[in-house]
Design an enzyme around this catalytic site. Sequence first.
Site, PDB file in Angstrom:
ATOM      1  N   SER A  58      -2.907   5.605 -12.398  1.00  0.00           N
ATOM      2  CA  SER A  58      -2.453   5.962 -13.755  1.00  0.00           C
ATOM      3  C   SER A  58      -3.619   6.121 -14.731  1.00  0.00           C
ATOM      4  O   SER A  58      -3.543   5.708 -15.890  1.00  0.00           O
ATOM      5  CB  SER A  58      -1.448   4.932 -14.276  1.00  0.00           C
ATOM      6  OG  SER A  58      -0.303   4.881 -13.461  1.00  0.00           O
TER       7      SER A  58
ATOM      8  N   ASP B  88       6.239   8.420 -13.371  1.00  0.00           N
ATOM      9  CA  ASP B  88       7.520   8.523 -14.087  1.00  0.00           C
ATOM     10  C   ASP B  88       8.263   9.827 -13.826  1.00  0.00           C
ATOM     11  O   ASP B  88       9.448   9.938 -14.143  1.00  0.00           O
ATOM     12  CB  ASP B  88       7.311   8.355 -15.594  1.00  0.00           C
ATOM     13  CG  ASP B  88       7.131   6.898 -15.993  1.00  0.00           C
ATOM     14  OD1 ASP B  88       7.455   6.012 -15.169  1.00  0.00           O
ATOM     15  OD2 ASP B  88       6.663   6.644 -17.119  1.00  0.00           O
TER      16      ASP B  88
END
Length: 408
Positions: free
Chosen positions: A172, A293
Amino acid sequence: MDISFQKSKVISGKTIEITGSKSESNRLLLLQALYPQLRINNISNSDDSQLMQKALTSSGEVIDIHHAGTAMRFLTAYFSIQQDREVVLTGSSRMKERPIQILVEALSTLGAKISYLENNGFPPLKIIGNSLTEKKVALKANVSSQYISALLLIAPQLKHGLELTLDGNITSVPYINMTLALLNEIGVETQFDNNSITVKPFRETLQNITLTVESDWSSASYWYSVIALSAVGTEVSLKSYKENSLQGDSILANTYREFGVETRFSDNTITLKKTNQPEDQTIINLDLSNAPDIAQTIAVTAFGLGLKCFMNGLHTLKIKETDRLVALKTELEKLGAKVNITDNSLRLLNDSEINSNITIETYNDHRMAMAFAPLALKVPLVIKDANVVSKSYPQFWDDIESVGFKIK
């Protein structure tokens, strides 16, 4: 509230205005609490950002952030530096199952006073605000980026700043870069070299600064799915987006080319257009370490188009609002898919028709509701507890209905 869809068709050419990024908003709200001269435009209207605002302005002794995971991580760090203040930070029953020990241990190394009130390693937390005088701390690099960002956001307020070492392969990264970029925009000096991040102290009074939050790319993902599942030539425009975005989910513009969707940028607007139909034998193969996500949306899109889809880099999905990998497998298989999962990956082996009139459970997870909704372009279906979308995109059902989806 449950929502029932009839099989639908998109009205092409509509323009949708999407609220500000939840990720950017929550970071800026914390910075605004530390530097009150900061002004913010286009703050997200999501439940999570409203909870964040409420918590930061509360004088109460108990702060309940319900399901807001980002708020739990960021506020744990924030309240640890509020000297002479004692708070209990708690949340929903699911929040009490989401680990926070890595962040608590890092803050404790810096000098924070945090204790667990129920189960070790999990909320609720008792936090006694303190001056954090240590500057060096290390974290495993593959943990949730929210732990890392929580530390970075309070770092300018620490006496000696922060030297953070990340051990291993970093996941991330775009979310870490987002945090550092926002710090830079208010004048904080930072450095990110290899696996080391340095943030210099910055306890000055800001000149009046106004920052505008870009619209949410995670929310845009559902529109990419809508267009991918529509006929060639269908298009929709979304406001307000930047071509050089800070958000990791902006990889959608490249990722969805494999689904036949092209993205055009113009005047802070993106126009998504279905330009071609992917071939039946197409295999979507993605590493989503930097954008987990959007995994649910991509899996549903691939299923709706009859494509195989292999995704990895998904280890953080197990500690979200629900175990998203298990939830995806369960709901896709109800629709007729064949799905294999590990702790880090999902393999969609798709060779069947889509079952009609299936009820999709949402598991109190906003992304489950919105990821599956575009399948109404293929078959009728029902979305359970549909109002869960308010967590990140409150007007989602109104926007979906405005482009032609038939909702009961």
